[in-house]
Design a protein around this motif. Sequence first.
Motif, short mmCIF file in Angstrom:
data_model
loop_
_atom_site.label_atom_id
_atom_site.label_comp_id
_atom_site.label_asym_id
_atom_site.label_seq_id
_atom_site.Cartn_x
_atom_site.Cartn_y
_atom_site.Cartn_z
N UNK A 46 0.88 -0.74 -0.21
CA UNK A 46 0.14 -0.65 0.11
C UNK A 46 1.56 1.36 -0.09
N UNK A 47 0.49 2.21 -1.02
CA UNK A 47 1.45 3.78 -0.79
C UNK A 47 0.23 4.74 -0.55
N UNK A 48 0.26 5.26 -0.41
CA UNK A 48 -0.28 6.63 -0.61
C UNK A 48 0.33 7.98 0.06
N UNK A 111 4.17 -9.58 -18.06
CA UNK A 111 5.45 -10.83 -18.12
C UNK A 111 4.77 -11.57 -17.18
N UNK A 112 3.71 -12.07 -18.02
CA UNK A 112 3.17 -13.50 -17.88
C UNK A 112 2.45 -13.99 -16.61
N UNK A 113 2.56 -12.74 -16.09
CA UNK A 113 2.06 -12.79 -14.48
C UNK A 113 0.57 -12.15 -14.47
N UNK A 114 0.05 -12.20 -13.46
CA UNK A 114 -1.33 -11.40 -12.84
C UNK A 114 -1.44 -10.90 -11.40
N UNK A 115 -1.41 -9.88 -10.94
CA UNK A 115 -2.35 -9.83 -9.34
C UNK A 115 -3.11 -8.32 -9.95
N UNK A 116 -2.95 -7.47 -8.48
CA UNK A 116 -4.51 -6.47 -8.73
C UNK A 116 -4.10 -5.35 -8.07
N UNK A 117 -4.48 -4.33 -8.44
CA UNK A 117 -4.43 -3.04 -8.34
C UNK A 117 -5.53 -2.21 -7.98
N UNK A 118 -5.74 -1.43 -6.67
CA UNK A 118 -6.79 -0.80 -6.43
C UNK A 118 -6.68 0.70 -6.32
N UNK A 132 -3.48 3.25 -3.33
CA UNK A 132 -2.62 2.79 -4.23
C UNK A 132 -2.50 1.07 -3.09
N UNK A 133 -3.25 0.25 -3.46
CA UNK A 133 -3.06 -0.97 -3.09
C UNK A 133 -2.46 -2.63 -4.06
N UNK A 134 -1.54 -2.88 -3.69
CA UNK A 134 -1.16 -3.98 -5.11
C UNK A 134 -1.02 -5.14 -4.21
N UNK A 135 -1.37 -5.87 -4.62
CA UNK A 135 -1.78 -7.20 -4.01
C UNK A 135 -1.67 -8.40 -5.57
N UNK A 136 -0.49 -9.22 -4.56
CA UNK A 136 -0.49 -10.28 -5.49
C UNK A 136 0.36 -11.75 -4.71
N UNK A 137 0.05 -12.51 -5.76
CA UNK A 137 0.14 -14.46 -4.54
C UNK A 137 1.26 -15.07 -5.97
#
Length: 230
Positions: A46-48, A111-118, A132-137
């Motif tokens: 998270x960055x704000x 780069x072939x991967x998928x993550x999620x940004x809100x 901004x929230x960037x989530x990755x598994x």
Amino acid sequence: MNTNESAGPTDSATPTEIEVLAAQADVVDRGLSISIEGDTQHTVQTISQTYPTTVADLWDACTDPARLERWFAPVSGDLELGGRYAIEGNASGTIEKCEPLSSYSLTWEFAGGISYVTVRVTEADAGARFTLEHSHSGEAGAEFWTQFGPGATGVGWDLSLLGLAFHLVAGTGRPENENEWVTSAPAQEFVRTSSTRWGEASIAAGTPADEARAAADRTTGFYLGQPPTE
């Protein structure tokens, strides 16, 4: 997503880019959570930052392609709920949620991967706040995460928020020649500080200090095109 409203700094005492850059690292809040389930690691960065503008203007800056190009990057596609977007030289994805003047969520395919940004825009005492929230598994203990930690993406987001500060505070935008700009001493110091702060966030999230600092050093070297400091 675009409300087609535009404003900007009008104060005659508008800070210069140098002044904005000097203050930027300390006006940003950064957070990181790390959890592991079996062989899968989940991370949320998270960055704000609060900007001296209105919610409507900040939302417009984050959704209008013409303004995004000024501070972030050229963005093309159908910038509506369910639409596909593409960031020049970077990620692409699908806009999965959108609440005008409040938030939007999208897939971040790179780069072939998928993550999620809100992205969220909220009122703040001194203006409007961007979060901004960037989530990755991914695989627990993955080589890339071990090597670079959260700074790999975190420094990039820090640079994006700096561009937004140039746009909304200094009234300019991202550097015309970013490759040349990042070689300047103030820019390099900003990258080093950002990388260090993400290393500190990694330690706070439970990463052993020596591992987090080594990853931050490698991240700094990557962004500056230099070997990490031993």
